[in-house]
Design a protein around this motif. Structure first.
Motif, PDB file in Angstrom:
ATOM      1  N   LEU A   2       0.801  -1.225   0.000  1.00  0.00           N
ATOM      2  CA  LEU A   2       0.000   0.000   0.000  1.00  0.00           C
ATOM      3  C   LEU A   2       0.834   1.275   0.000  1.00  0.00           C
ATOM      4  N   LEU A   3       2.131   1.122   0.220  1.00  0.00           N
ATOM      5  CA  LEU A   3       3.004   2.297   0.381  1.00  0.00           C
ATOM      6  C   LEU A   3       3.641   2.716  -0.939  1.00  0.00           C
ATOM      7  N   PRO A   4       4.002   4.003  -1.049  1.00  0.00           N
ATOM      8  CA  PRO A   4       4.720   4.467  -2.242  1.00  0.00           C
ATOM      9  C   PRO A   4       6.075   3.757  -2.367  1.00  0.00           C
ATOM     10  N   TYR A   5       6.539   3.623  -3.589  1.00  0.00           N
ATOM     11  CA  TYR A   5       7.765   2.894  -3.892  1.00  0.00           C
ATOM     12  C   TYR A   5       8.959   3.410  -3.087  1.00  0.00           C
ATOM     13  N   ASP A   6       9.133   4.728  -2.993  1.00  0.00           N
ATOM     14  CA  ASP A   6      10.291   5.277  -2.279  1.00  0.00           C
ATOM     15  C   ASP A   6      10.266   4.915  -0.794  1.00  0.00           C
ATOM     16  N   VAL A   7       9.088   4.819  -0.202  1.00  0.00           N
ATOM     17  CA  VAL A   7       8.982   4.447   1.210  1.00  0.00           C
ATOM     18  C   VAL A   7       9.289   2.959   1.382  1.00  0.00           C
ATOM     19  N   VAL A   8       8.821   2.134   0.443  1.00  0.00           N
ATOM     20  CA  VAL A   8       9.123   0.702   0.476  1.00  0.00           C
ATOM     21  C   VAL A   8      10.634   0.497   0.392  1.00  0.00           C
ATOM     22  N   GLN A   9      11.293   1.273  -0.444  1.00  0.00           N
ATOM     23  CA  GLN A   9      12.751   1.169  -0.577  1.00  0.00           C
ATOM     24  C   GLN A   9      13.451   1.582   0.717  1.00  0.00           C
ATOM     25  N   LEU A  10      12.925   2.577   1.373  1.00  0.00           N
ATOM     26  CA  LEU A  10      13.464   3.026   2.659  1.00  0.00           C
ATOM     27  C   LEU A  10      13.406   1.886   3.676  1.00  0.00           C
ATOM     28  N   ILE A  11      12.302   1.201   3.728  1.00  0.00           N
ATOM     29  CA  ILE A  11      12.125   0.080   4.662  1.00  0.00           C
ATOM     30  C   ILE A  11      12.988  -1.105   4.248  1.00  0.00           C
ATOM     31  N   ALA A  12      13.105  -1.341   2.941  1.00  0.00           N
ATOM     32  CA  ALA A  12      13.888  -2.479   2.431  1.00  0.00           C
ATOM     33  C   ALA A  12      15.369  -2.359   2.786  1.00  0.00           C
ATOM     34  N   ARG A  13      15.845  -1.146   3.006  1.00  0.00           N
ATOM     35  CA  ARG A  13      17.260  -0.943   3.365  1.00  0.00           C
ATOM     36  C   ARG A  13      17.561  -1.297   4.812  1.00  0.00           C
ATOM     37  N   GLU A  14      16.524  -1.477   5.604  1.00  0.00           N
ATOM     38  CA  GLU A  14      16.702  -1.820   7.018  1.00  0.00           C
ATOM     39  C   GLU A  14      17.048  -3.306   7.158  1.00  0.00           C
ATOM     40  N   PRO A  15      17.733  -3.677   8.247  1.00  0.00           N
ATOM     41  CA  PRO A  15      17.992  -5.105   8.505  1.00  0.00           C
ATOM     42  C   PRO A  15      16.667  -5.867   8.633  1.00  0.00           C
ATOM     43  N   ASP A  16      16.697  -7.146   8.340  1.00  0.00           N
ATOM     44  CA  ASP A  16      15.476  -7.966   8.345  1.00  0.00           C
ATOM     45  C   ASP A  16      14.709  -7.891   9.653  1.00  0.00           C
ATOM     46  N   GLU A  17      15.427  -7.898  10.794  1.00  0.00           N
ATOM     47  CA  GLU A  17      14.722  -7.880  12.079  1.00  0.00           C
ATOM     48  C   GLU A  17      13.924  -6.590  12.280  1.00  0.00           C
ATOM     49  N   ILE A  18      14.316  -5.520  11.620  1.00  0.00           N
ATOM     50  CA  ILE A  18      13.567  -4.261  11.693  1.00  0.00           C
ATOM     51  C   ILE A  18      12.502  -4.227  10.600  1.00  0.00           C
ATOM     52  N   ALA A  19      12.881  -4.571   9.377  1.00  0.00           N
ATOM     53  CA  ALA A  19      11.966  -4.513   8.240  1.00  0.00           C
ATOM     54  C   ALA A  19      10.801  -5.490   8.369  1.00  0.00           C
ATOM     55  N   ASP A  20      10.944  -6.533   9.166  1.00  0.00           N
ATOM     56  CA  ASP A  20       9.877  -7.521   9.339  1.00  0.00           C
ATOM     57  C   ASP A  20       9.026  -7.265  10.585  1.00  0.00           C
ATOM     58  N   ASP A  21       9.410  -6.285  11.377  1.00  0.00           N
ATOM     59  CA  ASP A  21       8.705  -5.975  12.627  1.00  0.00           C
ATOM     60  C   ASP A  21       7.763  -4.796  12.380  1.00  0.00           C
ATOM     61  N   TYR A  22       6.460  -5.048  12.475  1.00  0.00           N
ATOM     62  CA  TYR A  22       5.468  -4.009  12.178  1.00  0.00           C
ATOM     63  C   TYR A  22       5.688  -2.749  13.016  1.00  0.00           C
ATOM     64  N   ASN A  23       5.947  -2.902  14.307  1.00  0.00           N
ATOM     65  CA  ASN A  23       6.139  -1.722  15.166  1.00  0.00           C
ATOM     66  C   ASN A  23       7.356  -0.908  14.762  1.00  0.00           C
ATOM     67  N   GLU A  24       8.409  -1.578  14.316  1.00  0.00           N
ATOM     68  CA  GLU A  24       9.597  -0.859  13.835  1.00  0.00           C
ATOM     69  C   GLU A  24       9.304  -0.138  12.520  1.00  0.00           C
ATOM     70  N   VAL A  25       8.580  -0.798  11.633  1.00  0.00           N
ATOM     71  CA  VAL A  25       8.198  -0.170  10.358  1.00  0.00           C
ATOM     72  C   VAL A  25       7.308   1.038  10.634  1.00  0.00           C
ATOM     73  N   LYS A  26       6.422   0.899  11.595  1.00  0.00           N
ATOM     74  CA  LYS A  26       5.547   2.006  11.978  1.00  0.00           C
ATOM     75  C   LYS A  26       6.375   3.204  12.468  1.00  0.00           C
ATOM     76  N   LYS A  27       7.400   2.948  13.268  1.00  0.00           N
ATOM     77  CA  LYS A  27       8.278   4.023  13.739  1.00  0.00           C
ATOM     78  C   LYS A  27       8.965   4.718  12.562  1.00  0.00           C
ATOM     79  N   ILE A  28       9.413   3.922  11.589  1.00  0.00           N
ATOM     80  CA  ILE A  28      10.072   4.492  10.398  1.00  0.00           C
ATOM     81  C   ILE A  28       9.091   5.391   9.646  1.00  0.00           C
ATOM     82  N   LEU A  29       7.860   4.924   9.493  1.00  0.00           N
ATOM     83  CA  LEU A  29       6.854   5.716   8.791  1.00  0.00           C
ATOM     84  C   LEU A  29       6.532   7.002   9.539  1.00  0.00           C
TER      85      LEU A  29
END
Length: 167
Positions: free
Chosen positions: A23-50
């Motif tokens: 549901l997110l714009p491509y640039d935001v998805v790329q921002l999250i994809a650059r994070e380590p897996d333990e952060i990128a797979d954790d909803y609360n961490e992704v929420k903090k990034i957003l």
């Protein structure tokens, strides 16, 4: 809104990130994809990034909580849900994780509402971060003390003659 819909659709919380990324714009998805897996797979961490990306700070949620109005055509239930979310994000963002901290936060906010604009302007750089009741009242008392000392030391004119005030 995403969390509410995910709960209504009974989507497992451990798959929320996968659903959200679509549901997110491509640039935001790329921002999250650059994070380590333990952060990128954790909803609360992704929420903090957003929140950081979109500058949704605890202060912004506080403002949204107090300024939010019910939309025409919306239900009171939806309005209450939105208010609860704004309140929870504000409280969680400032780590008011006990009744005492929550109480201090609400009293602090009430005091901040009573302070003059000149005082707010004086503390402009730290105002939104002053969430501790003890810190706020100490700063305000120090400010009042300094202001009264400065006023008492300024010379005043009486009938064209300059004189000093004495305490």
């Amino acid at each position: 809104m995403f969390e509410r819909l995910a709960k209504q659709a009974e989507i497992l919380e451990n798959t929320w990130v996968t659903h959200l990324l679509g549901l997110l714009p491509y640039d935001v998805v790329q921002l999250i994809a650059r994070e380590p897996d333990e952060i990128a797979d954790d909803y609360n961490e992704v929420k903090k990034i957003l929140f950081k990306r979109y500058k949704l700070t605890p202060e912004k949620f506080r403002q949204k909580f107090f300024m939010h109005n019910k939309n025409l055509g919306s239900t009171w239930k939806n309005f209450a849900y939105e208010l609860r979310n704004f309140f929870n994000e504000w409280v969680n963002g400032v780590k008011a994780d006990s009744f005492e901290k929550l109480s201090d936060l609400i009293i602090t906010d009430q005091i901040k509402r009573k302070v003059s604009q000149a005082v707010k302007d004086h503390f402009i750089d730290e105002w939104s971060k002053l969430n501790s009741l003890d810190d706020l009242v100490e700063k305000l008392d120090d400010y009042d003390t300094l202001r009264s000392n400065v006023r008492n030391k300024q010379p005043r004119k009486e009938n064209g003659i300059t004189s000093s005030r004495t305490p």
